[in-house]
Design a protein around this motif. Structure first.
Motif, mmCIF file in Angstrom:
data_model
loop_
_atom_site.group_PDB
_atom_site.id
_atom_site.type_symbol
_atom_site.label_atom_id
_atom_site.label_comp_id
_atom_site.label_asym_id
_atom_site.label_seq_id
_atom_site.Cartn_x
_atom_site.Cartn_y
_atom_site.Cartn_z
ATOM 1 N N ASP A 9 -7.976 8.148 1.586
ATOM 2 C CA ASP A 9 -8.917 7.114 2.255
ATOM 3 C C ASP A 9 -8.487 5.643 1.734
ATOM 4 N N ARG A 10 -7.222 5.432 1.663
ATOM 5 C CA ARG A 10 -6.890 3.946 1.312
ATOM 6 C C ARG A 10 -7.435 3.018 2.274
ATOM 7 N N ASP A 11 -8.087 1.835 1.918
ATOM 8 C CA ASP A 11 -8.216 0.520 2.566
ATOM 9 C C ASP A 11 -7.020 -0.543 2.720
ATOM 10 N N TYR A 12 -6.247 -0.355 3.634
ATOM 11 C CA TYR A 12 -4.952 -1.189 3.874
ATOM 12 C C TYR A 12 -4.896 -1.627 5.158
ATOM 13 N N PHE A 70 0.822 -0.937 -0.003
ATOM 14 C CA PHE A 70 -0.039 0.030 0.056
ATOM 15 C C PHE A 70 0.853 1.433 0.143
ATOM 16 N N ASP A 75 0.018 11.891 3.709
ATOM 17 C CA ASP A 75 -0.547 12.523 4.878
ATOM 18 C C ASP A 75 -0.123 14.234 4.681
ATOM 19 N N THR A 106 -7.490 -0.220 9.566
ATOM 20 C CA THR A 106 -6.827 0.948 9.986
ATOM 21 C C THR A 106 -7.796 2.095 9.926
ATOM 22 N N ARG A 150 -9.413 7.846 6.214
ATOM 23 C CA ARG A 150 -9.142 9.195 6.314
ATOM 24 C C ARG A 150 -9.290 9.806 7.764
ATOM 25 N N ARG A 203 -4.785 12.601 7.724
ATOM 26 C CA ARG A 203 -4.034 11.476 7.519
ATOM 27 C C ARG A 203 -4.675 10.447 6.331
ATOM 28 N N ASN A 204 -3.827 9.894 5.684
ATOM 29 C CA ASN A 204 -4.566 8.827 4.863
ATOM 30 C C ASN A 204 -5.474 9.722 3.620
ATOM 31 N N THR A 208 0.136 5.546 1.412
ATOM 32 C CA THR A 208 -0.512 6.525 1.885
ATOM 33 C C THR A 208 -0.068 7.955 1.981
#
Length: 611
Positions: free
Chosen positions: A586-589, A560, A564, A597, A600, A582-583, A562
């Motif tokens: 909005d990645r799903d990891y 992944f 920030d 996790t 966002r 952060r993120n 991300t």
């Protein structure tokens, strides 16, 4: 204090490069940062042959990290993982070694669970931390057991000139609230500080396909420091850190059950420094740490595990000449465990003698260290280290080193008993390691860079083996080899401060040929920051490749990346407003397979710090 010409700056202007994990605006002065962990004495980065990263209080604030996991993740050689957010179990990989292969100190005091063999990083509050030093590579010759991958030392906040009352307040995603208040000051011979902090978060569901409730976290902490200079040659200091709270979490054993842990992390230390002459420094220190957890299932008591560690140390640093220092010392450590599980042995003592010789011969620097540990559970153990550095040019330096290390079996490994027949193995021997490292480090007008090649072999890895149906016992069965490359660079371009860290690993179980679990072969961190008048802006990109979560390499987590973003506005010399996303995308990891996790996240904070 020792006064001598050891490691003159003119010769070592190209020494160990520190690539900051955050706030790369400090790159121009990174070589002047002081660390005490690598050699057990205060040395600037350019006087240290080990691979060292120093993270200051300013770095911590500028990063806007919420916990140590977020702060350290992606620094050179370091990857962090979390089982579901703030307060959840945290793992660390330092140069591809296991969490149990990293020695953690708070103000010189060894901390962590003597039953699990790991440290609860998630419960050590950033609000109480002044500085973190990361030493990569074995340091058993100075610290004994568990420093196979390296040492992380955390220093609590102390008084600074001109300080008075300081305060912080923050609010953000998952109803996260943080308050901190501190007072610090001093006079001619006395300095003091006292700080309290409270962190609360409703959290989010930690484990996928599980009870979809919010898993919250509370952490209430206090730290203090008192220093008194008895004379020009003698100073006494006392420091303390205590963090306690509650953590809600998920478990695959009971998908609909509610789990909670009450925790305590505490470290108290005293230190007497005495310089009877210009060539001799004596340090006497004593400390105690506690790691305590009480576990509940559906609000009913389940279990408790408590670790207490007490230690004494006597260290002598002797300047043999303007170019040489000899260090001689003695360490004593007593580990004690208690709780609901029965251990046939619940206490063990370790006594150790250590010596280190540092010298400079022309353009060459040498460090040689030896240590002998005598442990009543696993007997005698000897470790050593030798390092050589040479200034190839005024701006280029070569460093080579070899070191050995070992990890002591935990109380669980040796003495644990469960009602279904699984048990510890008192015949276990420590895991042993050998490490080689070759580094090239440079400093030019445009910035600093470093490349480190290393290999670590670990013999006798301890693994719980099924010796009968559903019955397990630990044995020294596996071998591991970790080959790696670290590269870092920091520079300034068109007013932007840039810092990048790349770590490449080949971490394998030599018995099976498979990759070690939960290790990514490639990790990257890139930081960019700029000051625009009273406003500072910055971004951090982190990426890591996939990893496997089981020994057969059939289950794993995907790679992944991300991004920030952060901003800070200095409203006045004392007041600062900070914000962070952060993120951003909005990645799903996952950092640990099947654990969520935060998605966002948005946080806003205000800080008051007298100048």
């Amino acid at each position: 204090m020792i006064r001598h010409k050891f490691y003159p700056t003119a010769v070592l202007s190209t020494a160990l490069t520190l690539v900051l994990p955050v706030d790369s605006s400090q790159a121009a002065t990174s070589l002047d940062r002081v660390n005490v962990t690598a050699n057990r004495m205060a040395r600037t980065i350019d006087e240290t042959l080990a691979a060292v990263t120093v993270i200051t209080r300013e770095d911590i604030q500028n990063s806007q990290a919420k916990d140590i996991t977020q702060l350290l993740d992606g620094t050179q050689g370091v990857t962090m993982s979390s089982n579901g957010g703030l307060g959840k179990a945290t793992g660390i990989r330092l140069r591809g070694t296991d969490s149990k292969h990293v020695l953690v100190l708070i103000d010189g005091v060894r901390i962590g669970s003597a039953t699990l063999g790991t440290t609860a990083f998630q419960d050590i509050p950033l609000a109480q931390i002044e500085r973190i030093e990361i030493v990569r590579g074995p340091r058993s010759q100075l610290y004994g057991a568990d420093a196979v991958g390296g040492v992380i030392q955390i220093f609590t906040r102390k008084a600074k000139a001109g300080e008075g009352i300081s305060a912080e307040a923050e609010y953000g995603s998952h109803n996260t609230r943080r308050l901190a208040l501190g007072v610090a000051g001093g006079r001619e011979r006395v300095d003091y500080s006292l700080r309290v902090a409270d962190l609360r978060s409703d959290g989010f569901s930690a484990l996928k396909n599980n009870n979809p409730d919010e898993d919250g976290y509370n952490n209430r902490s206090i730290s203090g420091h008192l220093g008194y200079r008895l004379s020009d040659e003698m100073k006494l200091s006392i420091t303390a850190l205590r963090a306690a709270g509650e953590n809600e979490y998920d478990s695959a054993w009971g998908p609909t059950d509610l789990y909670e842990t009450d925790f305590l992390q505490q470290a108290v230390s005293g230190r007497l420094e005495y310089a009877p002459g210009e060539i001799w420094d004596i340090t006497l220190s004593a400390g105690e740490s506690r790691d305590e957890t009480t576990n509940f299932t559906n609000s009913s008591f389940d279990s408790t595990f408590n670790t207490k560690r007490r230690q004494l140390s006597w260290q002598n640093d002797i300047a043999l000449s303007d170019e040489s220092i000899l260090t001689l010392g003695f360490d004593f450590l007593r580990d004690q465990v208690e709780g609901t599980s029965s251990y046939s042995v619940n206490q063990r003592d370790n006594r150790a003698l250590f010596a280190q010789y540092q010298t400079m011969l022309g353009l060459n620097d040498f460090v040689i260290g030896l240590r002998h540990d005598d442990n009543e559970s696993f007997g005698d153990h000897n470790t050593g280290n030798i390092a050589w550095g040479r200034a190839l040019t005024e701006n280029l330096r070569l460093v080579a080193s070899y070191g050995t290390g070992f990890r002591a079996p935990t109380f669980n490994d040796l003495y644990y008993q469960d009602p279904w027949g699984s048990s510890g193995n008192p015949n276990l021997t420590p895991e042993e390691s050998e490490s080689l490292e070759l580094s090239l480090r440079g400093r030019q007008a445009w910035g600093e860079w470093n490349v480190n090649l290393f290999r670590t072999d670990i013999e006798g890895l301890i693994d719980w083996v099924e010796i009968a149906p559903f019955t397990y016992q630990p044995q020294n069965v596996d071998q591991a080899r970790i080959d790696g490359l670290e590269a870092g660079v920091s520079t300034e371009l068109a007013g932007w401060h840039l810092g990048a860290n790349l770590t490449l690993l080949d971490p394998r179980n030599r018995t099976t040929g498979k990759l070690l679990t939960d290790r990514s072969e490639r990790t990257l961190r890139f930081d960019i920051d700029r000051a625009l008048g009273n406003t500072e802006v910055g971004a951090t990109l982190q990426a890591r490749s996939h990893n496997f979560s089981n020994a057969t390499n059939t289950l794993g987590t995907a790679g992944f990346a991300t991004l920030d973003l952060r901003v800070a506005r200095h409203l006045s010399p004392e007041w600062t407003l900070r914000g962070q996303i952060r993120n951003l995308f909005d990645r799903d990891y996952e950092t640990v397979r099947t654990y969520n996790t935060g998605g966002r996240e948005l946080f806003v904070s205000v800080h008051y710090q007298p100048k």
